[in-house]
Enzyme design. Structure first.
Site, short mmCIF file in Angstrom:
data_model
loop_
_atom_site.label_atom_id
_atom_site.label_comp_id
_atom_site.label_asym_id
_atom_site.label_seq_id
_atom_site.Cartn_x
_atom_site.Cartn_y
_atom_site.Cartn_z
CB SER A 36 -52.89 2.88 -23.29
OG SER A 36 -51.70 2.56 -23.95
CE1 TYR A 73 -53.21 6.84 -27.59
CE2 TYR A 73 -51.36 5.75 -26.53
CZ TYR A 73 -52.66 5.71 -27.02
OH TYR A 73 -53.39 4.55 -26.93
N1 LIG Z 1 -54.21 -0.73 -30.68
C1 LIG Z 1 -53.38 -0.56 -29.67
O1 LIG Z 1 -52.19 -0.96 -29.73
C2 LIG Z 1 -53.87 0.05 -28.40
C3 LIG Z 1 -53.14 -0.16 -27.23
C4 LIG Z 1 -53.61 0.41 -26.03
C5 LIG Z 1 -54.77 1.17 -26.03
N2 LIG Z 1 -55.45 1.37 -27.20
C6 LIG Z 1 -56.65 2.19 -27.12
O2 LIG Z 1 -57.75 1.41 -27.56
C7 LIG Z 1 -58.74 2.26 -28.14
C8 LIG Z 1 -59.09 1.72 -29.53
O3 LIG Z 1 -57.90 1.74 -30.32
P1 LIG Z 1 -57.78 0.96 -31.70
O4 LIG Z 1 -56.35 0.58 -31.82
O5 LIG Z 1 -58.83 -0.06 -31.82
O6 LIG Z 1 -58.02 2.17 -32.71
P2 LIG Z 1 -58.68 2.20 -34.18
O7 LIG Z 1 -58.56 0.88 -34.84
O8 LIG Z 1 -58.07 3.39 -34.83
O9 LIG Z 1 -60.21 2.48 -33.87
C9 LIG Z 1 -60.61 3.62 -33.19
C10 LIG Z 1 -62.11 3.76 -33.23
O10 LIG Z 1 -62.45 5.01 -32.57
C11 LIG Z 1 -63.21 5.81 -33.46
N3 LIG Z 1 -62.91 7.23 -33.28
C12 LIG Z 1 -61.69 7.82 -33.30
N4 LIG Z 1 -61.81 9.15 -33.16
C13 LIG Z 1 -63.15 9.40 -33.04
C14 LIG Z 1 -63.92 10.58 -32.88
N5 LIG Z 1 -63.34 11.79 -32.82
N6 LIG Z 1 -65.26 10.47 -32.80
C15 LIG Z 1 -65.87 9.25 -32.87
N7 LIG Z 1 -65.19 8.10 -33.02
C16 LIG Z 1 -63.85 8.18 -33.10
C17 LIG Z 1 -62.80 5.33 -34.85
O11 LIG Z 1 -63.80 5.54 -35.82
P3 LIG Z 1 -63.83 6.77 -36.85
O12 LIG Z 1 -62.40 7.12 -37.18
O13 LIG Z 1 -64.62 6.27 -37.99
O14 LIG Z 1 -64.52 7.84 -36.11
C18 LIG Z 1 -62.64 3.83 -34.63
O15 LIG Z 1 -63.90 3.18 -34.73
C19 LIG Z 1 -58.13 3.67 -28.17
O16 LIG Z 1 -58.58 4.39 -27.05
C20 LIG Z 1 -56.64 3.40 -28.06
O17 LIG Z 1 -55.94 4.48 -27.49
C21 LIG Z 1 -55.04 0.82 -28.36
#
Ligand SMILES: NC(=O)c1ccc[n+]([C@@H]2O[C@H](COP(=O)([O-])OP(=O)(O)OC[C@H]3O[C@@H](n4cnc5c(N)ncnc54)[C@H](OP(=O)(O)O)[C@@H]3O)[C@@H](O)[C@H]2O)c1
Length: 234
Positions: free
Chosen positions: A139, A152
């Site tokens: 990130s 985070y």
């Molecule tokens: N969106 C942003 O702005 C952004 C920016 C930079 C980096 N990121 C990174 O990108 C990645 C994805 O983020 P996102 O924004 O797409 O998040 P999201 O929409 O909340 O999706 C996260 C996914 O991870 C799964 N997950 C979370 N905790 C889990 C656990 N304990 N066991 C198994 N599965 C788990 C969730 O499914 P369940 O809850 O059903 O388990 C979901 O499918 C993350 O690592 C985040 O830090 C995001």
């Protein structure tokens, strides 16, 4: 067809990445805690390309037993992983100096330890076949600290450090390691936030870059990818 493992595939970036790779036809190993998310993603992938094959792995990746379950499920089917995408993660606000905030451990377990453990389990087979690609979803918070997101940031700095070390370790084994560092991207984690649509990136754009990084010849590795909203960080 490539064997692709994607953690956190049910929503947001993981779902968009799955759909991008799904256009081409792949053997997917998709992980999350929510069965219904993976059921609907599987239907979507089958519509995109009937050659797709989906193994859904429902588990909590923040625990060592959850990661073991992922590894055992994959190992029963194949010992060849072409692409591992360590994407699962959670954002919880909080500051080090707040005595009531105790969410560092949860974020370290989900954002760092999951990737560390799963990679270590899959690595022996990848090393002996001298092939494969590992992508770690870091990130912008892996580069700079910001107020309100300390725990985070700590977890994402750890993941980025892990990814950089792994890159160096795996050069002799012909395994590519890619750190992806996106800024704010529309996903489940931003639901309820009132901002104009153009203020954040689209998950599909991040997915497209990951697909391109994987598609390069084995002579090249896109070592680090920084993606920001055109209008800058939030
Ligand atoms: N969106 C942003 O702005 C952004 C920016 C930079 C980096 N990121 C990174 O990108 C990645 C994805 O983020 P996102 O924004 O797409 O998040 P999201 O929409 O909340 O999706 C996260 C996914 O991870 C799964 N997950 C979370 N905790 C889990 C656990 N304990 N066991 C198994 N599965 C788990 C969730 O499914 P369940 O809850 O059903 O388990 C979901 O499918 C993350 O690592 C985040 O830090 C995001």
């Amino acid at each position: 067809m490539s064997n692709i493992v994607i953690t956190g595939a049910g929503k947001g970036l993981g779902k968009a990445i799955s759909e991008r790779f799904g256009k081409e036809g792949s053997n997917f190993y998709l992980c999350s805690r929510t069965q219904s998310d993976l059921d609907s993603l599987e239907s979507e992938l089958m519509k995109l390309n009937s050659n797709n094959k989906v193994t859904k792995i429902i588990c909590d990746i923040s625990t060592a037993s959850g990661v073991d379950f992922i590894f055992n499920t994959i190992s029963e089917i194949t010992d060849r992983v072409d692409l591992l995408i360590n994407n699962a993660g959670v954002f919880l606000p909080g500051e080090i100096s707040d005595p009531d905030c105790n969410n560092l451990e949860q974020q370290m377990n989900t954002n760092f330890w999951s990737a560390y453990r799963l990679t270590r389990l899959l690595l022996p087979a990848m090393k002996s076949s001298r092939t494969g690609t590992i992508i770690n979803m870091c990130s912008i918070a892996s580069l700079d600290a910001y107020p309100g997101g300390s725990h985070y940031c700590i977890s994402k700095f750890a993941l980025y450090g892990f990814s950089k070390c792994l890159r160096q370790e795996l050069i002799p084994y012909n395994i590519r390691v890619i750190s992806v560092l996106p800024g704010a991207t529309w996903s489940n984690s931003w639901s309820g936030v009132e901002l104009p649509e153009e203020r954040l990136m689209k998950a599909e754009d991040v997915a497209e870059v990951i697909y391109t990084a994987y598609s390069l010849s084995n002579n090249a590795v896109m070592e680090e990818v920084i993606l920001r909203p055109q209008l800058g960080d939030l």
